[in-house]
Design a protein around this motif. Sequence first.
Motif: not given
Length: 168
Positions: A92, A95-96, A106, A114-117, A80-81, A99
């Motif tokens: 966070r 991080l956003i 991502f 929702h973003r996943r890495l 998750t982020t 991204l």
Amino acid sequence: MSTASVRTRDPLVVDPPSDLSEMLELGRFLEHHTAPALLLGPDGEQIPLPMVAYDVLRQVVSAMERGEAVSVEPIDRQLTTQQAATLLGISRSTLIRLLDEHELPFERFGESRHRRLRLHDVLAYRDRKRTDRRSRLDELTRQAEEDGLYDVDADVYKEALAQARKHS
């Protein structure tokens, strides 16, 4: 064997035990034995430890001997982020921003916002940043040596710094 405490920020990361004596003993044992050992179950059953698992055990023990926390996870694990931000040691929201600036790849699934890495992408980014920081620090050190800044008395440096702060 001593139990290691689990970090609250990431339940998959395990700190080394506070008493490293048993870990050091295990490390010495593994150093002197290059062939995989047998795994002994509580009922006395034995099974050969595959070489791949033995190598991972050696790496984990080596890291814990140095006082490092460890996590053994699939490299394609999705984060998750918040998990990615924690791993990188940033907020966070930072991080956003990264991204949004396409600093890290991502994925989004379907219509989800929702973003996943992927773990390997986050680790690669962390390694790139470490290399970049080391390079910049080396350059600053080289420049400071060229400018003779290491030869300046600490008191003179503190006074110059105080004067610069007054005028800014």
